[in-house]
Motif scaffolding. Structure first.
Motif, short mmCIF file in Angstrom:
data_model
loop_
_atom_site.label_atom_id
_atom_site.label_comp_id
_atom_site.label_asym_id
_atom_site.label_seq_id
_atom_site.Cartn_x
_atom_site.Cartn_y
_atom_site.Cartn_z
N GLU A 1 50.51 46.01 23.91
CA GLU A 1 50.98 45.40 25.16
C GLU A 1 50.71 43.90 25.17
O GLU A 1 51.52 43.11 25.66
CB GLU A 1 50.31 46.09 26.38
CG GLU A 1 51.07 47.36 26.75
CD GLU A 1 50.33 48.26 27.71
OE1 GLU A 1 49.12 48.03 27.95
OE2 GLU A 1 50.97 49.22 28.22
N ALA B 1 57.07 53.66 22.76
CA ALA B 1 57.67 53.26 24.04
C ALA B 1 57.40 51.79 24.34
O ALA B 1 58.31 51.04 24.72
CB ALA B 1 57.12 54.15 25.15
N ILE B 2 56.18 51.38 24.13
CA ILE B 2 55.83 49.96 24.40
C ILE B 2 56.68 49.06 23.50
O ILE B 2 57.27 48.07 23.95
CB ILE B 2 54.33 49.70 24.11
CG1 ILE B 2 53.45 50.52 25.06
CG2 ILE B 2 54.02 48.21 24.23
CD1 ILE B 2 51.97 50.54 24.67
N ARG C 1 59.52 49.66 21.96
CA ARG C 1 60.94 49.71 22.27
C ARG C 1 61.24 48.82 23.49
O ARG C 1 62.16 48.01 23.47
CB ARG C 1 61.38 51.15 22.53
CG ARG C 1 62.90 51.29 22.54
CD ARG C 1 63.37 52.66 23.04
NE ARG C 1 62.72 53.79 22.38
CZ ARG C 1 61.89 54.63 22.99
NH1 ARG C 1 61.59 54.48 24.29
NH2 ARG C 1 61.37 55.64 22.34
N ASP C 2 60.41 48.96 24.52
CA ASP C 2 60.64 48.19 25.74
C ASP C 2 60.55 46.68 25.48
O ASP C 2 61.26 45.90 26.11
CB ASP C 2 59.60 48.57 26.82
CG ASP C 2 59.85 49.97 27.34
OD1 ASP C 2 60.91 50.54 27.01
OD2 ASP C 2 58.97 50.52 28.05
N ALA C 3 59.65 46.31 24.57
CA ALA C 3 59.42 44.88 24.36
C ALA C 3 60.28 44.30 23.23
O ALA C 3 60.22 43.11 22.94
CB ALA C 3 57.95 44.65 24.05
#
Lengths: 685, 685
Positions: free
Chosen positions: B79, B112-113, B115-117
């Motif tokens: 993150e 998920a982190i 992919r989102d970023a």
């Protein structure tokens, strides 16, 4: 030859660029403790040693003479050896049979001199011999200018000098020690088989590497290999000329007749030797066997710090014929108690770093040894073998494992430094860098165990009592084979259509009809076979038709009529035969009919005569043998009848030297017996 | 990932025993010229470098972050990467999906982190990446403590870290340079295919070595391999799990579904990659291709100072599929003029010592190059490669040969010192020690030329327009296949004995009768097939018999009557089929009927759909294909009909995702066409 106490160098020169000079230099400078006698016509001192003009002038009889003279002077030198009473001579000079023409006669002259004097010679065109444990390097090999094989327990016997020096050079670079090595050159007298025979009884040799190019005397090869197998010394042997192209080149090169390569495979196997296909493979196996004993069982356990390499090794093991038995649940529980992240059932993947964690390593490896029937346990340890700081705990664990399971093979696979490798070798643990090569070497060692256990000479042939005179057509061939004990269906040679019809009536319909002629060995080529002939009328018509066809295609052939036989259906068609190999004598061949032999070359050979056990093993060695067990719900075929047919044919071939070849094609094997449906026998003279 | 200008190490420690400390140490000490940002919660200086408590505090955005934290802290660090705008992250931490349980969810969270970023990640459980030409060693591999791979042109992409570091370690010991190497670990995002894709366009990489364990996305593997083939970069690839035992272990290890191993073979071949079976073989080929270009022709010439080794090499060449063309008489005359004792036609055995005789060596090698169609010329030179004094004249001759025939491959086989090897490599001449390995590498390079030339993606499937609903019995399956373009003999599904007799009358006798039932896919198991039914009366009786048998064995089955078909004889029985591989999608299978497939596994695979050319190549790739040309005097079969049947079946499988599998067994191929005699189609849902 290998370990003389005193040696004469005939043609010794002060110039180390010359072969005679170099040979003397190697003997003198590389640690030989015996007496050296340089022979030189003109100098009384060579390379600082007192020299003599002739062997005849020597103050004693040396154990061995090395002749390094121009070809024309060799015979005289050999006569000097005879006069002096020298019994062992290595002729390093070239310019003999290998060059053809006059060289052949010159070589024959050497043989005659040696035979008359009771001298055994190697060469001519030999490279000499070495015995590193004795510091003896009796060779002009240029390799020694830059590298010298160290002492060890691997014996090397080759025909070709370059082949031999390549083997011991590479062995040297890998840190593998040599006991003796010799290259026999033209083999006018002693051959590779003689050297294997010597190495089999040489205490300093634990493993034998041999390479044959041609092969003239098969019996000697068999005897030497069997002697080594009886001494439980692993023999790894190469024979070039596996392919048609290679065999043609080998024939040019050695002058030996090229036999069927699968015959060589069969003889090596029967005599307990492992045939390698590359020098590197040969040395991998020799290395393993010189450090450790062959594994007592085929099963292999794999413990790896890398899942991927573990799988690679399992693949290689299965492909090489080694079972990789999965560990039972209780062993897996024991393992995950020791190392919770360990995965797999065999290979076991320890996943985490083993650095210094001796109890983990020791616990898992012991659990594996106790968990399944393992002959070998292989460790993949990545780069730990390069780490002097972190390796000692693993080394202790391996030492404990060796003590606890002294008869099992333990192998380490890792990148490594020499110091760690040497310490493991001292524990009886071979060390490899490449995982696949390690597995293949273990598979070969495991195979050697079986090969040596099964090694045996073919039994003595019994007299056959068969009359050989008249086997030129199918009826005669079958009569002969029936006499030899082969089951042949009832059938009749008929000279007239009426006789054929009567025979068919007696046999029952349908029948098979085949033209009978000494001059037509391949009946189908003239349309000479009729299948499923249904009644007497058809038999009469068939008789005329077969005679007409044969006469049309082969007007010159003498026709003896027609063979009438019952039409047998079902079962499995097999082919059994014999042939005489130029070196190894009568050999039996077995395969399945149809596409198996022709498309898939699924055929196997064995030496004749066969025992029933050997015949059974021969049958099992072809892939198609499964068909005999009952294919797709069919009843199992009469295996005993097949085995007994093989034994009968093999005994005929072994007992009767005049039998050149037998081909029974097909021998139909059914649940109710085996039946020779067609046969061809070639008898000499 | 491979060549960052700036890199953050998250979890950097001052203790080089810890993974984070070791990773930083390698980056800092082994020549990296970019900016390094250690991240450490508590220290403001690590290993002498200024350190930051969090990625968020960095004064710039690094090109790449390496995360070497305990598993639980990785998500927060990722993150931070997202917040900072870092786009490339290597997660070296373990404790994720490879350990199962909670680790799986933790890994999904990372994905998920990322992919989102818009972050691309390798790992978790990765080993990091190295780029020796840039001095970048972003890994904690313990190998680097004792050895470091040098810079070069071989790129390495593996899933397993240990596998990868084994490859570059051994490459390093052999003096082979590495361009980039990466191990992708759990492949939560980037996989080996992504790395091959990168290496295919990386200017610093000339040859690619890759190892897959599982394979999830077949399309990406195909695309990456095709890209490398189009760039004419040789790809040598390994995929473990070849055997049943290995595949089971690999499935445990990677969690990927094990497909049919021959599917992998087919895909690699179609996409121009060479599949190696050992790491050593892979490196041999990579070495050859990094020093020289692949040979333009398959033919190989062998010039040897040893007859025996020449034959060994000829055997190895033929066994590896390389022709060894004999030199024509005029070339042999030219050779014996230069060297009277030279022997053989190819291999050429120079017999005598070549020491310093440059003109002999140059003359013979030029004569060979001009005498036959050679893509490669291989020299066996014994120990000359260890002799700095005597080698230079040979080196000059080789240089002249390279200048004169710049597109041919020249290979030296000899024991050697590094200095001589390096000079030959600079001339574009690979040097090997083991003759067999050298030949096998040349054969692989030759094969790579063909593979790359033939590399192509499967064509786009056309829409089939076939109705899929009702293919549960033989009649329905055949109707479906007929619609798809497969030739099916005229035949009739008959619900009554009378209908069957009428159908048989129309077809002509004899006929075949088979039970028809959605519930009985394997008719022979219930005795549900009658062959050679001779007349209408027998057809009526047969109808009742088949219904009775099926009812007796499978009382619960719904019986739809009987299929009546003409009894076709002769020809060759083949098996064609399709299946869906979990990674590579629809694949076509071809083999011959009878024992070929079951006993000899003589079967081949290809990606669907097939072009007619690919279908032809598929047919030719089974050994039994010779039967189609006309066996033992039979007329040749209709190959075009077979090819067109394969194309039709392949298009159906490729176009219709619901088609799980097709099996046409047998497809009878006769001189007058191909006929689907029995068929089974499995449709999903």
């Amino acid at each position: 030859m290998f370990r003389p106490r005193s040696v004469a160098v005939v043609g010794a020169s002060g110039d180390a660029e010359k072969l005679g000079g170099r040979t003397l230099f190697h003997i003198k400078e590389l640690g030989f403790a015996g007496r050296i006698f340089p022979i030189n016509v003109s100098s009384r001192e060579v390379q600082g040693l007192p020299a003599w003009p002739s062997l005849r002038d020597l103050p004693e009889v040396p154990d061995c003479a090395l002749i390094v003279l121009p070809a024309k002077l060799v015979a005289a030198a050999l006569e000097d050896c005879a006069a002096k009473g020298i019994r062992h001579v290595q002729v390093l000079s070239s310019g003999f049979a290998e060059e053809g023409g006059e060289g052949v006669a010159m070589q024959e002259r050497l043989v005659a001199i040696a035979r008359d004097a009771g001298i055994r010679i190697t060469g001519p065109n030999a490279l000499g011999s070495i015995s590193p444990p004795d510091g003896f390097f009796g060779t002009f090999s240029s390799l020694l200018a830059t590298a010298r094989p160290g002492p060890g327990r691997i014996g090397v016997a080759t025909q070709s000098g370059a082949y031999g020096s390549h083997i011991y050079a590479v062995a040297g670079f890998r840190g593998l020690g040599i006991s003796r090595a010799i290259a026999t050159g033209n083999e006018a007298d002693l051959d590779v088989a003689s050297c294997i025979d010597y190495l089999a009884e040489d205490d300093g040799t634990a493993v034998i590497c041999a390479s044959l190019e041609g092969c003239r005397n098969g019996d000697r090869v068999r005897a030497a290999l069997l002697k080594a197998a009886a001494a439980r010394k692993p023999v790894i042997v190469m024979k070039v000329g596996r392919t048609e192209e290679g065999a043609a080149a080998a024939a040019t090169h050695t002058g030996a007749l090229a036999g069927e390569d699968r015959v060589i495979d069969a003889v090596f196997r029967e005599c307990g030797a492992f045939r390698a296909s590359s020098i590197e493979e040969m040395l991998d196996i020799a290395y393993l066997c010189s450090v450790a004993a062959v594994p007592p069982l085929p099963g292999v356990g794999i413990l790896s710090v890398s899942g991927g390499i573990g799988v690679l090794m399992a693949d290689a093991a299965v492909e090489a014929g080694l079972p990789v038995p999965p560990m039972p649940p209780e062993t897996l529980s024991r393992i995950t108690e020791i190392q919770p992240v360990a995965g797999g059932r065999n290979p076991i993947d320890t996943t985490a770093n083993l650095n210094g964690r001796m109890h983990v390593f020791e616990g898992i490896s012991q659990a594996m040894m106790e968990g399944a029937e393992l002959g070998s346990l292989m460790f993949y340890l990545a780069h730990l073998g390069r780490n002097e700081e972190r390796f000692p705990p693993l080394e202790q664990a391996m030492a404990a494992l060796r003590r606890r399971f002294p008869d099992r093979l333990v192998v380490a696979v890792m990148t490594h430094v020499d110091s760690i490798r040497l310490r493991l070798e001292a524990l009886g643990i071979p060390v490899f860098e490449d995982p696949t090569r390690a597995v293949r070497a273990v598979a070969a060692a495991s195979r050697l165990r079986d090969l040596q256990a099964g090694a045996a000479a073919p039994p003595k042939p019994r007299r056959s009592g068969v009359r050989l005179a008249d086997a030129r057509n199918e009826a005669a061939a079958k009569a002969l084979l029936r006499e030899a004990g082969l089951p042949v269906p009832p059938e009749h040679a008929c000279a007239t259509a009426e006789a054929a019809a009567a025979a068919a009536d007696a046999l029952g319909y349908p029948v098979v009809m085949k033209i009978l002629s000494d001059d037509i060995p391949h009946k189908t080529e003239v349309g000479g076979v009729l299948l499923g002939v249904a009644d007497a009328e058809a038999v009469r018509a068939g008789f005329s038709e077969l005679m007409r066809r044969a006469g049309a295609v082969r007007p010159e052939a003498r026709l003896d009529g027609v063979l009438v036989a019952p039409m047998l259906r079902g079962g499995v068609e097999t082919i059994i035969g014999t042939q005489r190999d130029p070196a190894f004598g009568p050999m039996v061949m077995f395969g399945l009919g149809g596409v198996s032999v022709e498309l898939f070359a699924d055929v196997a050979f064995a030496s004749a005569p066969l025992t029933p056990e050997r015949a059974g093993a021969l049958v099992d060695s072809v892939r198609g043998a499964r068909l005999l067990e009952g294919w797709r719900g069919a009843a199992p075929c009469d295996r005993a009848a097949l085995v007994s047919a093989l034994v009968a044919v093999s005994e005929l071939a072994a007992a009767e030297e005049a039998v050149e070849s037998v081909e029974v094609n097909p021998l139909l094997v059914r649940p109710d017996g085996a039946f020779a449906l067609d046969a061809l026998v070639r008898v000499r003279g």
